[in-house]
Design a protein around this motif. Sequence first.
Motif: not given
Length: 237
Positions: A36-41, A181-184
């Motif tokens: 979800a954090l990746s989508i948001t970023a 986003a890549g890190g998440a």
Amino acid sequence: MYAPPGSTVPAGRRRRGGTSLPKQPERSLVSALPGALSITALCTALAEPAWLRVHGGTCPRQELGVADVLGYIDPKLLDDYCVNPQTILLLRVIAAFCFLGILCSLTAFLLDVFGPKHPALKITRRYAFAHILTVLQCATVIGFCYWASELILSLQQQHKKYHGSLIYVTFAISFYLVAGAGGASILATAANLLRHYPTEEEEQALELLSEMEDSSETFPADYDISNQFQPPPAYTP
């Protein structure tokens, strides 16, 4: 063969109201959270206009981004040597890979939340294929951002505002959002790959035990299944 009245009924047949059998849900909230954090970023990076910061050239704009090349393009960007056709193409490619990253990350998030048991979807979720694709999309965006920054830097050096102007191009917030986003997505991938899953034989055994437990719950609460094993009454002439 009859069992004596005082004999013990197998625990599997008398299981009612006790602890349920261990089940292996396919849902993974641990990997869904970084997904979800990746989508948001990624969505924020697309909406944010600041991808590259320009200083020292003839371009009056201090920040450039993919929003400047999607749809209508201001002719002043070309007239003021802020971008050239090759840079416009690169920024559009960056936007396309961001959309692909959002799609892959959203797919991975839905698989982690709902945990479908279809064989193909199960393998896709367990081996984090969608999260891995998101990482690759983010890495591609970062590479194209560096390429675009080099092209803009070269363009500004050819058209200096003053003879001794110090020209440099740096990355802005959207670049770091894509990197985050890549890190998440890497964390979500690790959460899926490091999780222990039962083998195919263990899954079949769990399903069989679950069916047996469900069938035992069809009896009334006060029904003693041992009654059906009582011997017949004694013979009387």
